[in-house]
Design a protein around this motif. Structure first.
Motif, PDB file in Angstrom:
ATOM      1  N   VAL A   4     -10.649   7.501   2.116  1.00  0.00           N
ATOM      2  CA  VAL A   4      -9.219   7.335   2.276  1.00  0.00           C
ATOM      3  C   VAL A   4      -8.883   5.855   2.210  1.00  0.00           C
ATOM      4  N   MET A   6      -5.657   3.208   2.531  1.00  0.00           N
ATOM      5  CA  MET A   6      -4.332   3.175   3.127  1.00  0.00           C
ATOM      6  C   MET A   6      -3.696   1.819   2.912  1.00  0.00           C
ATOM      7  N   ARG A  12      -3.870  -3.446   4.080  1.00  0.00           N
ATOM      8  CA  ARG A  12      -4.629  -2.396   3.412  1.00  0.00           C
ATOM      9  C   ARG A  12      -5.816  -2.009   4.285  1.00  0.00           C
TER      10      ARG A  12
END
Length: 181
Positions: A4, A6, A12
């Motif tokens: 994942v 993000m 970030r």
């Protein structure tokens, strides 16, 4: 592996989740759950048919009648092949101190057999999501007010005492070294 990425508010991030599939569970839940107030503690017994003997770790959450979390119960021991019960014990003094609203709900039970070698390091049993068992109603005075006493506690306290003594010794030696300068 689920990865994942993000981003938010100019920052970030990255994380990942490893997903393990156990095609053949090492044990199957029987659906039997019983409880017993024993020695001032409330024990929950979850029935299972064990196909693969070994060390099993079982955890379950306890909520009170108002839905408030009370405890995380754990079983961690060697189990033989055949029909068995995993005992999850809710310590009496914890109940006395927390004063939860009765009845209590055992929920979200997770269990696995540890594997000594190989990857993954565990063989999962089916998860029991949601409410698994609702206890009877017990008077607070039914629970023990005694502190926990076990070999494990004695071992931890002895280790802590040794660590504290060693830290004191090192602090004294450091102070003496500073005085000699």
């Amino acid at each position: 592996r689920l990865e994942v990425f993000m981003a938010g508010r100019g920052e970030r991030g990255f994380t990942y989740f490893d997903i393990y599939v156990t095609p053949d569970a090492p044990a199957a839940w029987s659906g039997r759950v019983r409880e017993g107030l024993e020695g001032g503690s409330l024990n929950f017994y979850l029935g299972a048919a064990v196909r693969e003997p070994g060390r099993y770790v079982v955890t379950g959450r306890i909520d009170d009648a108002d839905g408030q979390p009370v405890a995380l119960l754990t079983f961690n021991d060697e189990v033989s092949r055949g029909d068995t019960e995993f005992r999850l014990s809710l310590f009496g003094k914890l109940v006395r101190d927390a004063r939860p609203a009765m009845p209590l709900t055992l929920r979200d039970v997770v269990a696995f057999r540890l594997r000594e070698e190989g990857h993954p390091d565990r063989a999962l049993m089916p998860r029991l999501n949601g409410a698994v068992h609702v206890s009877g109603r017990y008077a607070l005075a039914s629970f023990s007010n005694a502190e926990w006493s076990a070999e494990e506690r004695s071992r931890y306290l002895a280790e802590l005492t040794r660590d504290v003594d060693e830290a004191r010794k090192q602090a004294m030696l450091s102070q003496l070294a500073n005085l000699e300068m």
